[in-house]
Structures are given as structure tokens and as C-alpha cells.
Scaffold this motif. Structure first.
Motif, PDB file in Angstrom:
ATOM      1  N   TYR A  87       0.853  -1.316  -0.095  1.00  0.00           N
ATOM      2  CA  TYR A  87      -0.020  -0.032   0.153  1.00  0.00           C
ATOM      3  C   TYR A  87       0.885   1.417  -0.128  1.00  0.00           C
ATOM      4  O   TYR A  87       0.724   2.276  -0.855  1.00  0.00           O
ATOM      5  CB  TYR A  87      -1.000   0.100   1.266  1.00  0.00           C
ATOM      6  CG  TYR A  87      -1.846   1.304   1.313  1.00  0.00           C
ATOM      7  CD1 TYR A  87      -2.887   1.461   0.536  1.00  0.00           C
ATOM      8  CD2 TYR A  87      -1.558   2.265   2.154  1.00  0.00           C
ATOM      9  CE1 TYR A  87      -3.699   2.653   0.620  1.00  0.00           C
ATOM     10  CE2 TYR A  87      -2.143   3.270   2.404  1.00  0.00           C
ATOM     11  CZ  TYR A  87      -3.298   3.352   1.493  1.00  0.00           C
ATOM     12  OH  TYR A  87      -4.117   4.754   1.601  1.00  0.00           O
ATOM     13  N   VAL A  88       1.849   1.376   0.762  1.00  0.00           N
ATOM     14  CA  VAL A  88       2.830   2.531   0.996  1.00  0.00           C
ATOM     15  C   VAL A  88       3.576   2.583  -0.241  1.00  0.00           C
ATOM     16  O   VAL A  88       3.711   3.701  -0.886  1.00  0.00           O
ATOM     17  CB  VAL A  88       3.833   2.456   2.408  1.00  0.00           C
ATOM     18  CG1 VAL A  88       4.699   3.600   2.212  1.00  0.00           C
ATOM     19  CG2 VAL A  88       2.849   2.282   3.232  1.00  0.00           C
ATOM     20  N   ASN A  97       2.703   2.015  -3.607  1.00  0.00           N
ATOM     21  CA  ASN A  97       1.717   2.370  -4.266  1.00  0.00           C
ATOM     22  C   ASN A  97       1.310   3.846  -4.360  1.00  0.00           C
ATOM     23  O   ASN A  97       0.919   4.267  -5.228  1.00  0.00           O
ATOM     24  CB  ASN A  97       0.464   1.350  -4.706  1.00  0.00           C
ATOM     25  CG  ASN A  97       1.125  -0.030  -5.165  1.00  0.00           C
ATOM     26  OD1 ASN A  97       2.136   0.003  -5.949  1.00  0.00           O
ATOM     27  ND2 ASN A  97       0.241  -1.060  -4.873  1.00  0.00           N
ATOM     28  N   ASN A  98       1.181   4.184  -2.930  1.00  0.00           N
ATOM     29  CA  ASN A  98       0.412   5.571  -2.707  1.00  0.00           C
ATOM     30  C   ASN A  98       1.351   6.583  -2.137  1.00  0.00           C
ATOM     31  O   ASN A  98       0.966   7.618  -2.197  1.00  0.00           O
ATOM     32  CB  ASN A  98      -0.601   5.145  -1.769  1.00  0.00           C
ATOM     33  CG  ASN A  98      -1.788   4.455  -2.398  1.00  0.00           C
ATOM     34  OD1 ASN A  98      -2.303   4.509  -3.533  1.00  0.00           O
ATOM     35  ND2 ASN A  98      -2.103   3.122  -1.613  1.00  0.00           N
ATOM     36  N   TYR A  99       2.395   6.178  -1.895  1.00  0.00           N
ATOM     37  CA  TYR A  99       3.455   7.272  -1.128  1.00  0.00           C
ATOM     38  C   TYR A  99       4.764   7.234  -2.088  1.00  0.00           C
ATOM     39  O   TYR A  99       4.976   6.063  -2.758  1.00  0.00           O
ATOM     40  CB  TYR A  99       3.416   7.178   0.280  1.00  0.00           C
ATOM     41  CG  TYR A  99       2.112   7.112   0.918  1.00  0.00           C
ATOM     42  CD1 TYR A  99       1.832   8.523   1.182  1.00  0.00           C
ATOM     43  CD2 TYR A  99       1.298   6.220   1.257  1.00  0.00           C
ATOM     44  CE1 TYR A  99       0.671   8.787   1.988  1.00  0.00           C
ATOM     45  CE2 TYR A  99       0.153   6.491   1.951  1.00  0.00           C
ATOM     46  CZ  TYR A  99      -0.247   7.527   2.259  1.00  0.00           C
ATOM     47  OH  TYR A  99      -1.415   7.888   2.948  1.00  0.00           O
ATOM     48  N   SER A 100       5.537   8.383  -1.539  1.00  0.00           N
ATOM     49  CA  SER A 100       6.827   8.216  -2.147  1.00  0.00           C
ATOM     50  C   SER A 100       7.637   7.345  -1.474  1.00  0.00           C
ATOM     51  O   SER A 100       7.460   6.661  -0.310  1.00  0.00           O
ATOM     52  CB  SER A 100       7.446   9.667  -1.969  1.00  0.00           C
ATOM     53  OG  SER A 100       7.594   9.900  -0.811  1.00  0.00           O
TER      54      SER A 100
END
Length: 63
Positions: A23-24, A26-29
Motif C-alpha cells: 500500500y505504501v 503504491n500510494n506514497y513516495s
């Protein structure tokens, strides 16, 4: 019984870790991913010291 219950516990903990990492990623830097792993390591290093301090000043079952 301990070994029998350790298998699904380990699989569940690994699944949660993998899903949070996915999740991190895919959605954050990348810096957020580094921050996440940094504080996981900090917690893994500090938590035994906190438990040792708690056991020093309390009974074993209050730790």
C-alpha cells in the motif's frame, strides 16, 4: 500447541506487513517507505529496553 499456533500467527503477521508495504509503495513516495521502515527498526530496538525497565521496577506479570 505453541508451534501449531505459531504458524498461522507468522503467516498473518507476514501478510499484514506485506500488505502495508504494498500500500505504501503504491500510494506514497520512497521517502515515506524509508520512514516507515526506519521507525519499525527503532521500535524493535527500543521495545526490549522498555520491557527490561518495566520488569526491573515491577513484577514479572506486570511487564
Amino acid at each position: 500447541m505453541l508451534f501449531l499456533f505459531a504458524i498461522p500467527y507468522g503467516l498473518g503477521a507476514g501478510a499484514i506487513d506485506a500488505s502495508v508495504n504494498h500500500y505504501v509503495a503504491n500510494n506514497y513516495s520512497g521517502s515515506v517507505m524509508n520512514f516507515l521502515h526506519c521507525f519499525y527498526g527503532v521500535g524493535a530496538v527500543i521495545s526490549p529496553s522498555i520491557m527490561a525497565l518495566a520488569l526491573k521496577y515491577a513484577r514479572w506479570n506486570e511487564g
